[in-house]
Design a protein around this motif. Sequence first.
Motif, PDB file in Angstrom:
ATOM      1  N   LEU A 129       1.840  -7.187  12.817  1.00  0.00           N
ATOM      2  CA  LEU A 129       1.886  -7.063  11.359  1.00  0.00           C
ATOM      3  C   LEU A 129       0.922  -5.974  10.883  1.00  0.00           C
ATOM      4  O   LEU A 129       1.300  -5.100  10.097  1.00  0.00           O
ATOM      5  N   SER A 155       2.009  -2.503  11.510  1.00  0.00           N
ATOM      6  CA  SER A 155       3.120  -2.003  10.691  1.00  0.00           C
ATOM      7  C   SER A 155       2.639  -1.287   9.431  1.00  0.00           C
ATOM      8  O   SER A 155       3.391  -0.559   8.807  1.00  0.00           O
ATOM      9  N   TYR A 156       1.367  -1.475   9.047  1.00  0.00           N
ATOM     10  CA  TYR A 156       0.847  -0.810   7.844  1.00  0.00           C
ATOM     11  C   TYR A 156       0.504   0.653   8.092  1.00  0.00           C
ATOM     12  O   TYR A 156       0.239   1.393   7.156  1.00  0.00           O
ATOM     13  N   VAL A 160       1.197  11.057   7.531  1.00  0.00           N
ATOM     14  CA  VAL A 160       2.322  10.748   6.653  1.00  0.00           C
ATOM     15  C   VAL A 160       3.036   9.504   7.167  1.00  0.00           C
ATOM     16  O   VAL A 160       3.274   9.361   8.352  1.00  0.00           O
ATOM     17  N   MET A 161       3.316   8.601   6.250  1.00  0.00           N
ATOM     18  CA  MET A 161       4.018   7.367   6.603  1.00  0.00           C
ATOM     19  C   MET A 161       5.492   7.594   6.298  1.00  0.00           C
ATOM     20  O   MET A 161       5.858   7.787   5.144  1.00  0.00           O
ATOM     21  N   PRO A 212       0.834   4.621   9.961  1.00  0.00           N
ATOM     22  CA  PRO A 212       1.873   5.578  10.352  1.00  0.00           C
ATOM     23  C   PRO A 212       2.040   5.725  11.867  1.00  0.00           C
ATOM     24  O   PRO A 212       3.159   5.843  12.350  1.00  0.00           O
ATOM     25  N   ARG A 261      -4.952   4.520   4.883  1.00  0.00           N
ATOM     26  CA  ARG A 261      -4.239   4.523   6.167  1.00  0.00           C
ATOM     27  C   ARG A 261      -5.101   5.107   7.278  1.00  0.00           C
ATOM     28  O   ARG A 261      -4.741   5.077   8.439  1.00  0.00           O
ATOM     29  N   ARG A 274       9.110   3.492   8.173  1.00  0.00           N
ATOM     30  CA  ARG A 274       7.972   2.661   8.572  1.00  0.00           C
ATOM     31  C   ARG A 274       7.463   1.826   7.405  1.00  0.00           C
ATOM     32  O   ARG A 274       6.974   0.725   7.597  1.00  0.00           O
ATOM     33  N   VAL A 275       7.569   2.399   6.187  1.00  0.00           N
ATOM     34  CA  VAL A 275       7.138   1.615   5.016  1.00  0.00           C
ATOM     35  C   VAL A 275       8.046   0.397   4.861  1.00  0.00           C
ATOM     36  O   VAL A 275       7.581  -0.725   4.661  1.00  0.00           O
ATOM     37  N   ALA A 322       9.687  -1.016   7.213  1.00  0.00           N
ATOM     38  CA  ALA A 322       9.378  -1.923   8.327  1.00  0.00           C
ATOM     39  C   ALA A 322       8.158  -2.774   8.007  1.00  0.00           C
ATOM     40  O   ALA A 322       8.094  -3.942   8.390  1.00  0.00           O
ATOM     41  N   ALA A 323       7.193  -2.194   7.287  1.00  0.00           N
ATOM     42  CA  ALA A 323       5.985  -2.947   6.937  1.00  0.00           C
ATOM     43  C   ALA A 323       6.333  -4.108   6.012  1.00  0.00           C
ATOM     44  O   ALA A 323       5.816  -5.217   6.173  1.00  0.00           O
TER      45      ALA A 323
END
Lengths: 303, 259
Positions: A101, A104-105, B11-12, A107, A78, B16-17, B19-20
């Motif tokens: 897109l 969206s991966y 941190v995700m 944070p 990330r 959001r995960v 949403a991905a």
Amino acid sequence: MNEDTRIARLSGVRKRYGTIVALDGIDLDIHRGELVALLGPNGAGKSTSIGLLLGLQRADEGDVTLFGGDPQDIATRRRIGVMLQAATLPATLKIGELLRLTASYYPAPRDLAECAGIAGVTDLLGRRYGDLSGGQQRRAQFAMAIVGRPDLLFLDEPTVGMDIDARQSLWAAIRRMLHEGCAVVLTTHYLEEAEALADRVCVIAKGRVVSQGSVDALRAHVALRRIRCVTTLEAGTVAAWPDVVKVDAQQGRLAIATPRAEAVVRRLLEADPALADLEVQRAGLAEAFQEITRESAIVEEAA
Amino acid sequence: MTTIDRIAHPVMRPARVVAAYVEEARAECLRYLRNPGFLLPTLLFPSVFYLMFGVFLGHANGPDAPKYLLASYGTFGVMAPGLFGFGVSLALERDTGLLTLKRALPMPPGAYLLGKMCMALLVVAIVAIIMLCLALFLGGVHLPPSRIATFFVLEVLGVLPFAALGLFIATLVKGQGAPGVVNLVYLPMAFLSGLWFPLSIMPGFLQAIAPLWPAYHLNRLALGAVGLGDGVVWTHVAALAGYTVAFVLIAARRLRRHG
């Protein structure tokens, strides 16, 4: 170099594909905020090195770390952005959709409009990827690489197929990322690209780093100068002079490589008073690069 | 030093995960719905065949023919989005480097395959709606709402074994060779499962091996849904579920090994 700033590392890494040795105990450190250019002939191990740092493959031996962790762990990735030369993106998606897109991966991605502005694709957001020219596609891929606010950016041949203006503006965008503190690993076939951007150049040959240092240091490694002139002298005659390493004759011009340019120029002028269009240049990175890979081949053969 | 870098990993948040995953599915759907080379044959083959043989010529074969053929061509229509939308597209993308890029990017695990699955489900839903409309409004087929709903759900979920089979094929063949291989599976299986001609008029040997084909089981269930079944349900459901799980497991193993 300082351990505290190290963000990625290959240490004693070996990788084999069947009987082919791709990496033969390579050591490579990437530090925060620097741009490292990886140079080397095709098959030298550049792509494999990057593949390992991206977590696409596993090393047979040695350590691969990314931000102190495993590149195959999604949390470490990330923090990276990627632009791969070989990837064909979906032709029917619009640039804005591809950016959305990819964002969206991550944070805390960058604002899409800002990102498009940096990469110079603002006017392309509504266009489909498949309708763009090669250079525009590269810019779109660059936008996707930086959208996640990476700390480390992998750029694989980023300016292939670009005209000079487009290349210059992508270089400016890369410099902007460096300014923000992002480190960049660049592979390129364009030596002037490495010359323009790199803090450090690593020459890779036969699966190892054979030379690394600043562009200037690498150039200094090769003491050769290049003399060009229009002369009636025969290439064979000049080649027999002391200190002359190599002579190429092209359409009435001679290109002479020598470590002692002053002495050779003096002799040239004495031998041919009608000599014209004299130029003396320091060897570019291209010559340095050739010299280094040639040397490492000779060492290899001697060993 | 590394401890600082470890802590600094951003941190995700779970939202959001999620949403991905949604974005991935949205992008997959958009890109295929905009691709006429995929969409048109997928939608037109089953519906045009049904229109010709089920609606215009159907009544010549008896009063139940439009209903019977709704099940057969419906099953036929389910196969393509799974085999081509999933299998062929994955095989091509393994070859063009897109899958490599996705694996290098921090895409959540499985988002790519789930996205393709959503796309296949969506396309099958469209196929099912077209087929039902043709049957109910042009073919003179009468079905109670409960049967219409059962048929629709069955068609949509019925894509899963074919998506799994497509996934498995994509791990065997990559690149331009994949469409040919998929066609070698798709067309013979449709024929051998009795989707074009009833199994009852075929040689005994072909009838005997029909249960080997996933399409045979889906077709039996589809016939049941329109009211022409033999009452057997769970055997066929179990067979389809078994095929799906087996193909996914083998494919996952191969993908992990070969990428």
